[in-house]
Design a protein around this motif. Structure first.
Motif, PDB file in Angstrom:
ATOM      1  N   CYS A  37      44.059  22.253  56.794  1.00  0.00           N
ATOM      2  CA  CYS A  37      44.801  21.547  55.751  1.00  0.00           C
ATOM      3  C   CYS A  37      43.835  20.745  54.885  1.00  0.00           C
ATOM      4  O   CYS A  37      43.011  19.979  55.415  1.00  0.00           O
ATOM      5  N   ARG A  44      44.406  18.213  53.165  1.00  0.00           N
ATOM      6  CA  ARG A  44      44.745  16.794  53.161  1.00  0.00           C
ATOM      7  C   ARG A  44      44.320  16.086  54.447  1.00  0.00           C
ATOM      8  O   ARG A  44      43.800  14.982  54.413  1.00  0.00           O
ATOM      9  N   CYS A  45      44.585  16.735  55.607  1.00  0.00           N
ATOM     10  CA  CYS A  45      44.304  16.051  56.873  1.00  0.00           C
ATOM     11  C   CYS A  45      43.310  16.794  57.757  1.00  0.00           C
ATOM     12  O   CYS A  45      42.870  16.265  58.778  1.00  0.00           O
ATOM     13  N   GLY A  98      43.934  19.357  59.591  1.00  0.00           N
ATOM     14  CA  GLY A  98      44.596  20.026  60.706  1.00  0.00           C
ATOM     15  C   GLY A  98      44.753  21.513  60.477  1.00  0.00           C
ATOM     16  O   GLY A  98      44.654  21.997  59.338  1.00  0.00           O
ATOM     17  N   GLU A 127      48.032  22.788  50.442  1.00  0.00           N
ATOM     18  CA  GLU A 127      48.648  21.480  50.680  1.00  0.00           C
ATOM     19  C   GLU A 127      50.118  21.599  51.054  1.00  0.00           C
ATOM     20  O   GLU A 127      50.633  20.822  51.849  1.00  0.00           O
TER      21      GLU A 127
END
Length: 254
Positions: free
Chosen positions: A78, A80-81, A83, A174
């Motif tokens: 991901c 964003r994070c 993961g 995302e």
């Protein structure tokens, strides 16, 4: 599977309307896909999901030279994070592996295959009350553009905006979340906010009642849009070449 060629260096888009009431080859799906298919309550939703994933597997199998059932998927990280729940990718795919995206909505399927990260989305045109409920998820600039349209035009305009937004967020990995209103993908013009840098976002022609879009990282590639006949996802998967209509289409940036 005759008549299928997904060329390196080109953005290929494939449209499909699933066959109604015909048995589909579930053995081409993996265990996770079959579980997901079984979770659908409406037979039509289940058939749409199965047909869409069969189409994706067969198109990627044609590109890779492997049986559809042997195509294996994984998830990118991901953005964003970090993961392991980013956009779908080919398991074990190296730097030259094709990128792909899949979308389906109430009788319409869209598949995109490209040499760069890509996202596609197809949306059913919503009812006016749905537009009123969801318009706050749009970028403020998009909301202004929508408000300037006559009320009868707003559902189709909203569907186009949302298809662009979903395609872009699927392409980046995302996904749709609370940040949808941060991304501007409206019609542009004087004083309009900037669009995401480094991405091409294009409207894709589709049948009445739906809107569709594709987002690809980098400049617009040579683009071909094809429509697969419904029978192509049936058990044998073999159709005469003449029944797969292909049109070399110059899609304009939305």
């Amino acid at each position: 599977m005759t008549g299928l060629r997904v060329r390196t260096g080109r953005l290929d888009l494939w449209q499909l309307t699933p066959p109604g009431g015909a048995p589909l080859p579930l053995d081409e799906l993996d265990e996770a896909e079959r579980r997901r298919a079984d979770a659908f309550r409406r037979p039509a939703d289940r058939a749409l999901y199965v047909a869409a994933h069969i189409a994706l597997r067969r198109l990627l199998g044609a590109r890779l030279g492997t049986p559809a059932k042997d195509v294996a998927f994984a998830r990118a990280d991901c953005p964003r994070c970090g993961g392991p729940h980013g956009r779908p990718v080919l398991a074990g795919g190296g730097p030259g592996a094709p990128h792909f995206s899949l979308s389906h909505s109430r009788g319409a399927v869209l598949v995109g295959v490209a040499p760069a990260p890509v996202g596609v989305d197809v949306e059913r045109v919503p009812r006016p009350e749905r537009v009123a409920l969801c318009r706050s998820a749009l970028h403020p600039g998009e909301q202004e553009e929508l408000a300037r349209r006559a009320p009868p035009e707003r559902p189709a305009a909203f569907a186009r905006l949302w298809a662009r937004k979903e395609a872009y967020l699927k392409g980046t990995g995302e996904g749709v979340g609370g940040w949808t209103s941060d991304v501007y993908l409206g019609d542009g013009g004087p004083g309009a906010p900037p669009r995401p840098d480094g991405w091409s976002v294009l409207d894709v022609p589709c049948g009445p009642g739906h809107a569709a879009a594709v987002a690809v990282r980098g400049p617009v590639l040579e683009t071909v849009v094809r429509r697969l006949p419904p029978e192509w996802v049936l058990s044998d998967g073999r159709i005469p070449d003449s029944r797969t209509t292909a049109a070399r289409t110059s899609l304009s940036c939305s």
